[in-house]
Design a protein around this motif. Structure first.
Motif, PDB file in Angstrom:
ATOM      1  N   LYS A  12       0.837  -1.199   0.000  1.00  0.00           N
ATOM      2  CA  LYS A  12       0.000   0.000   0.000  1.00  0.00           C
ATOM      3  C   LYS A  12       0.874   1.253   0.000  1.00  0.00           C
ATOM      4  O   LYS A  12       0.582   2.228  -0.667  1.00  0.00           O
ATOM      5  CB  LYS A  12      -0.922  -0.016   1.222  1.00  0.00           C
ATOM      6  N   PHE A  13       1.967   1.214   0.763  1.00  0.00           N
ATOM      7  CA  PHE A  13       2.920   2.321   0.829  1.00  0.00           C
ATOM      8  C   PHE A  13       4.314   1.781   0.585  1.00  0.00           C
ATOM      9  O   PHE A  13       4.625   0.648   0.943  1.00  0.00           O
ATOM     10  CB  PHE A  13       2.898   2.991   2.213  1.00  0.00           C
ATOM     11  N   LEU A  14       5.170   2.603  -0.008  1.00  0.00           N
ATOM     12  CA  LEU A  14       6.563   2.259  -0.219  1.00  0.00           C
ATOM     13  C   LEU A  14       7.389   3.474   0.186  1.00  0.00           C
ATOM     14  O   LEU A  14       7.221   4.560  -0.375  1.00  0.00           O
ATOM     15  CB  LEU A  14       6.809   1.900  -1.684  1.00  0.00           C
ATOM     16  N   SER A  30      39.075   7.503   3.021  1.00  0.00           N
ATOM     17  CA  SER A  30      37.692   7.841   3.332  1.00  0.00           C
ATOM     18  C   SER A  30      36.956   8.165   2.029  1.00  0.00           C
ATOM     19  O   SER A  30      37.478   8.890   1.181  1.00  0.00           O
ATOM     20  CB  SER A  30      37.649   9.040   4.268  1.00  0.00           C
ATOM     21  N   HIS A  31      35.771   7.613   1.866  1.00  0.00           N
ATOM     22  CA  HIS A  31      34.985   7.837   0.652  1.00  0.00           C
ATOM     23  C   HIS A  31      33.592   8.325   1.036  1.00  0.00           C
ATOM     24  O   HIS A  31      33.069   7.988   2.088  1.00  0.00           O
ATOM     25  CB  HIS A  31      34.856   6.544  -0.163  1.00  0.00           C
ATOM     26  N   TYR A  32      33.006   9.114   0.166  1.00  0.00           N
ATOM     27  CA  TYR A  32      31.653   9.614   0.361  1.00  0.00           C
ATOM     28  C   TYR A  32      30.707   8.656  -0.352  1.00  0.00           C
ATOM     29  O   TYR A  32      30.703   8.576  -1.574  1.00  0.00           O
ATOM     30  CB  TYR A  32      31.552  11.023  -0.233  1.00  0.00           C
ATOM     31  N   GLU A  33      29.926   7.893   0.379  1.00  0.00           N
ATOM     32  CA  GLU A  33      29.045   6.880  -0.201  1.00  0.00           C
ATOM     33  C   GLU A  33      27.589   7.336  -0.157  1.00  0.00           C
ATOM     34  O   GLU A  33      27.165   8.009   0.771  1.00  0.00           O
ATOM     35  CB  GLU A  33      29.170   5.561   0.569  1.00  0.00           C
ATOM     36  N   LYS A  34      26.841   6.917  -1.146  1.00  0.00           N
ATOM     37  CA  LYS A  34      25.401   7.191  -1.194  1.00  0.00           C
ATOM     38  C   LYS A  34      24.650   5.918  -0.841  1.00  0.00           C
ATOM     39  O   LYS A  34      25.056   4.831  -1.241  1.00  0.00           O
ATOM     40  CB  LYS A  34      25.014   7.683  -2.577  1.00  0.00           C
ATOM     41  N   MET A  35      23.577   6.057  -0.079  1.00  0.00           N
ATOM     42  CA  MET A  35      22.798   4.901   0.357  1.00  0.00           C
ATOM     43  C   MET A  35      21.318   5.175   0.127  1.00  0.00           C
ATOM     44  O   MET A  35      20.853   6.297   0.306  1.00  0.00           O
ATOM     45  CB  MET A  35      23.020   4.653   1.846  1.00  0.00           C
ATOM     46  N   VAL A  36      20.592   4.155  -0.269  1.00  0.00           N
ATOM     47  CA  VAL A  36      19.144   4.259  -0.449  1.00  0.00           C
ATOM     48  C   VAL A  36      18.500   3.095   0.282  1.00  0.00           C
ATOM     49  O   VAL A  36      18.918   1.951   0.124  1.00  0.00           O
ATOM     50  CB  VAL A  36      18.744   4.208  -1.947  1.00  0.00           C
ATOM     51  N   TYR A  37      17.522   3.401   1.124  1.00  0.00           N
ATOM     52  CA  TYR A  37      16.739   2.375   1.802  1.00  0.00           C
ATOM     53  C   TYR A  37      15.320   2.408   1.242  1.00  0.00           C
ATOM     54  O   TYR A  37      14.710   3.473   1.138  1.00  0.00           O
ATOM     55  CB  TYR A  37      16.662   2.641   3.314  1.00  0.00           C
ATOM     56  N   ILE A  38      14.807   1.238   0.883  1.00  0.00           N
ATOM     57  CA  ILE A  38      13.435   1.108   0.382  1.00  0.00           C
ATOM     58  C   ILE A  38      12.744   0.080   1.268  1.00  0.00           C
ATOM     59  O   ILE A  38      13.277  -1.018   1.464  1.00  0.00           O
ATOM     60  CB  ILE A  38      13.421   0.646  -1.087  1.00  0.00           C
ATOM     61  N   TYR A  39      11.586   0.447   1.828  1.00  0.00           N
ATOM     62  CA  TYR A  39      10.877  -0.473   2.714  1.00  0.00           C
ATOM     63  C   TYR A  39       9.382  -0.180   2.701  1.00  0.00           C
ATOM     64  O   TYR A  39       8.949   0.863   2.227  1.00  0.00           O
ATOM     65  CB  TYR A  39      11.440  -0.415   4.137  1.00  0.00           C
TER      66      TYR A  39
END
Length: 71
Positions: A12-14, A30-39
């Motif tokens: 129903k929601f994402l 040291s590195h600049y990382e991008k992260m995406v969370y989907i739930y």
């Protein structure tokens, strides 16, 4: 990245959360990382804790660029 079609119900929601953070590699750089969370949401585990429902985490910068069309 590929998405498989399943016979299950669509949620129903994402929820999609994106963030950036410094990550220190084992070689000391040291590195600049991008992260995406989907739930799909969260459920209450006990009084002070919640757990994500069907979490997926994407941390590879190339994958994040493809998702958001920043190639």
């Amino acid at each position: 990245m590929s998405v498989e079609k399943t016979s299950g119900e669509c949620p129903k929601f994402l929820f999609i959360e994106a963030d950036e953070d410094h990550v220190i590699y084992q070689d000391g750089t040291s590195h600049y990382e991008k992260m995406v969370y989907i739930y799909e949401g969260y459920r209450q585990v006990d009084k002070s804790k919640r757990a994500l429902i069907s979490p997926h985490c994407i941390t590879q910068e190339v994958a994040v660029r493809k998702i958001f069309g920043i190639m």
